[in-house]
Every structure is written in structure tokens, then in C-alpha cells.
Design an enzyme around this catalytic site. Structure first.
Site, PDB file in Angstrom:
ATOM      1  N   LYS A  95      41.181  38.504  34.276  1.00  0.00           N
ATOM      2  CA  LYS A  95      42.124  38.221  35.363  1.00  0.00           C
ATOM      3  C   LYS A  95      42.206  36.718  35.557  1.00  0.00           C
ATOM      4  O   LYS A  95      41.169  36.042  35.651  1.00  0.00           O
ATOM      5  CB  LYS A  95      41.666  38.874  36.660  1.00  0.00           C
ATOM      6  CG  LYS A  95      42.685  38.669  37.774  1.00  0.00           C
ATOM      7  CD  LYS A  95      42.270  39.346  39.044  1.00  0.00           C
ATOM      8  CE  LYS A  95      41.431  38.418  39.875  1.00  0.00           C
ATOM      9  NZ  LYS A  95      41.260  38.877  41.249  1.00  0.00           N
TER      10      LYS A  95
HETATM   11  C1  5RP Z   1      39.446  37.705  45.564  1.00  0.00           C
HETATM   12  C2  5RP Z   1      40.009  38.162  44.292  1.00  0.00           C
HETATM   13  C3  5RP Z   1      41.293  38.886  44.369  1.00  0.00           C
HETATM   14  O1  5RP Z   1      41.095  40.174  43.871  1.00  0.00           O
HETATM   15  C4  5RP Z   1      42.366  38.222  43.555  1.00  0.00           C
HETATM   16  O2  5RP Z   1      42.449  36.866  43.871  1.00  0.00           O
HETATM   17  C5  5RP Z   1      43.702  38.936  43.674  1.00  0.00           C
HETATM   18  O3  5RP Z   1      44.203  38.822  44.908  1.00  0.00           O
HETATM   19  P1  5RP Z   1      45.394  37.832  45.293  1.00  0.00           P
HETATM   20  O4  5RP Z   1      46.614  38.382  44.610  1.00  0.00           O
HETATM   21  O5  5RP Z   1      45.469  37.917  46.773  1.00  0.00           O
HETATM   22  O6  5RP Z   1      45.053  36.460  44.763  1.00  0.00           O
HETATM   23  O7  5RP Z   1      39.467  38.021  43.238  1.00  0.00           O
HETATM   24  O8  5RP Z   1      38.270  37.065  45.342  1.00  0.00           O
END
Ligand code: 5RP
Length: 294
Positions: free
Chosen positions: A203
Site C-alpha cells: 500500500k
Molecule cells: C492509517 C492507514 C490507513 O489505512 C491508510 O492511510 C488509508 O487511509 P486513508 O485513505 O485515510 O489515507 O494506514 O494509518
């Protein structure tokens, strides 16, 4: 002796037809074991090769951030429109209905919060991940953070090892290191380091320039986080740009649950991710849902 006769017939079935050899639809995971492929197949849609993950794990470092104060009221109604949920075990056990029937990307690390240094993390217990039926183990990797880079990479490799023991894939979550930009050079390095250390999926964040270089050089699927709340059209454009430049979907939180129409946004993001909708088409989907469900 009807059974024996049946068996004689069965022996003839398929003679001359080679057994079908399926490839695996997600890049970089062709050689993974059955359990890992089976769980990835729960998270990603085989037809589109993509996923819409709904992230609401923010509380583990931020506390009750806007939109997540009452997850039972704001998030539970959204879960049915997602392909996968991403949360901590605490929220899972206290709020998420076990009947929701969605694969779980379990926040597998825990540590310091926004009040201190961030990224000073330890890992959860693999037996507990199995107990809650995790389909993915999500672990933060703070590339470029001088204090926590080594620790978080070690956390990733330990998670990959534990996950492989039980057929559970690992999601490497790239954090942004202090003083480092979210540009293609940095994101390319961070995502590649996650993949090199065994993450099955990574991610990361979208960047406006050369994001295609990031997805191209990462040998496993990338999903993009949404980041801070944007106007709805911009968030849909982010999702569109990311998937048309090689991302295999989104792991989105705030741009969904902080929207004035969270269901409308989630449906619109699904149109982009699974049905290749344009930004205009997706925005129309969001506006239509919002207007019809005031
Ligand atoms: C928080 C995260 C979130 O899961 C990730 O950032 C996704 O959320 P957003 O779209 O709000 O950024 O890792 O620590």
C-alpha cells in the site's frame, strides 16, 4: 455393484483432455502457496484484478479521528459495499459484526502514536490473526525514517515469515519518512523495498508525476491510500489516475468516511476500480446517489 460400474465410467472421464493449469491473476504471487493465493483471491476480484479496501484503522495512531468516533454508526453500514475491511483487532472485536462476511486486512503492528514519534512499532500475535480469520497482515514500513527504518523493515520480514507459515499474505504499508517527499523516486524505493522483503501486496500513496514508474518497478500489486480528505471529484481522480497507471485498487479511508455521502463515494470508487469508469462517470454516480438518498 452399482458403485463399481460408476467407477469404471468415471475412469474414462477426461481422457485426452489435459488438466487445466491455471495461472494466478495477481502479479508476483504466482509462486505463493495455496493459502496465500486463496486469501488474496478473497481480497482482490479475479475479474478486474483489483480491490476496494475500506480502511478504518486510523485510530491506532490517531485516536477517534473525524468520521471514526462511532464506527458502529458510520462504518458498519459501509462495509457491505467494500471488497475488504482494514482495521485493528480491537475495533474488529468490539464493533465490527462477525456476520459482515468480508475479508479482513488486519492491522498487525502497534506502537507509538501521533503524540510521540510514530513508527516505533511491535507486532501482533499470529495466532490471534488466525483466530480472527485475517486474510492479510498489514504492517507499516517507515523507509527513510532514521529512527525506525530498520525496526519496521524487520517487522515486515518477521510478518512475512509468520504469515507464510500459515498461508496468510502480508500487506506492506509505506509510511512517509521525515523530510522525504511523496514523489515517484521515494515511493518507488519504498514500495520496492517492501516487495523485496516479501510483501505480497504494497500500500502506498499516489503521486502526480511518474506514478507508472512506481507500479511498474514493484513486482507485486500496489493499492493506493487516499490520504487526507479531498473534494470528492479530486479523490475520484486520484483513484482513476492510480488504477490507470497500474495500481490494483485502493485502500481508502478518509475520502470515503469523511465524505458527505460515504456510500455514494464508495460506489463511485467501485465504478472506477472495477468498471473502468471515467472521473466524470464516477462523479455522476456519487452525485446521483447523494441526491437520491438525502
Ligand atoms: C492509517 C492507514 C490507513 O489505512 C491508510 O492511510 C488509508 O487511509 P486513508 O485513505 O485515510 O489515507 O494506514 O494509518
Amino acid at each position: 455393484m452399482a458403485d463399481n460400474e460408476g467407477n469404471i465410467d468415471a475412469k474414462k472421464i477426461g481422457i485426452g483432455t489435459p488438466q487445466k493449469q491455471d495461472g494466478f491473476f495477481l502479479k508476483g504471487n504466482e509462486h505463493a502457496c495455496y493459502g496465500i493465493k486463496a486469501r488474496l483471491s478473497q481480497v482482490f476480484n479475479e475479474k478486474s484484478g483489483r480491490t476496494v479496501m475500506l480502511a478504518f484503522d486510523h485510530g491506532f495512531i490517531m485516536g477517534p479521528t473525524s468520521g471514526l468516533e462511532r464506527i458502529d454508526l458510520t462504518i458498519n453500514p459501509l462495509i457491505q459495499y467494500s471488497d475488504c475491511i482494514m482495521c485493528t483487532r480491537g475495533i474488529l472485536r468490539s464493533v465490527v459484526p462477525p456476520t459482515c462476511n468480508k475479508p479482513l486486512s488486519l492491522r498487525f503492528d502497534a506502537g507509538s502514536t501521533i503524540l510521540t514519534s510514530l513508527n516505533d512499532e511491535t507486532l501482533g500475535d499470529i495466532e490471534d490473526a488466525i483466530r480472527v480469520n485475517a486474510a492479510l497482515l498489514a504492517v507499516m514500513v517507515a523507509i527513510g525514517d532514521p529512527d525506525h527504518e530498520g525496526l519496521t523493515i524487520a517487522n515486515l520480514t518477521k510478518t512475512v515469515d509468520m504469515g507464510m507459515r500459515y498461508g496468510i499474505p502480508t500487506l506492506g504499508v509505506t509510511a512517509v519518512g521525515k523530510g522525504l517527499n511523496r514523489d515517484a523516486r521515494y515511493l518507488g524505493l519504498a514500495t520496492r523495498v517492501c516487495a523485496e522483503n516479501g510483501a505480497n501486496v504494497v500500500k502506498t500513496y499516489y503521486c502526480d508525476e511518474d506514478f507508472e514508474n512506481v507500479t511498474n518497478a514493484c513486482p507485486v500489486p500496489i493499492v493506493v491510500a487516499g490520504g487526507k480528505k479531498l473534494p470528492e471529484r479530486d479523490a475520484l481522480a486520484l483513484a482513476y489516475n492510480a488504477v490507470t497507471q497500474g495500481a490494483c485498487g485502493v485502500d481508502m479511508g478518509r475520502n470515503i468516511f469523511q465524505s458527505d455521502s460515504p456510500v455514494g463515494m464508495l460506489l463511485a470508487v467501485r465504478e472506477v476500480v472495477h468498471n473502468n469508469a471515467t472521473v466524470d462517470q464516477a462523479f455522476d454516480c456519487y452525485e446521483t446517489y447523494k441526491a437520491e438518498n438525502k
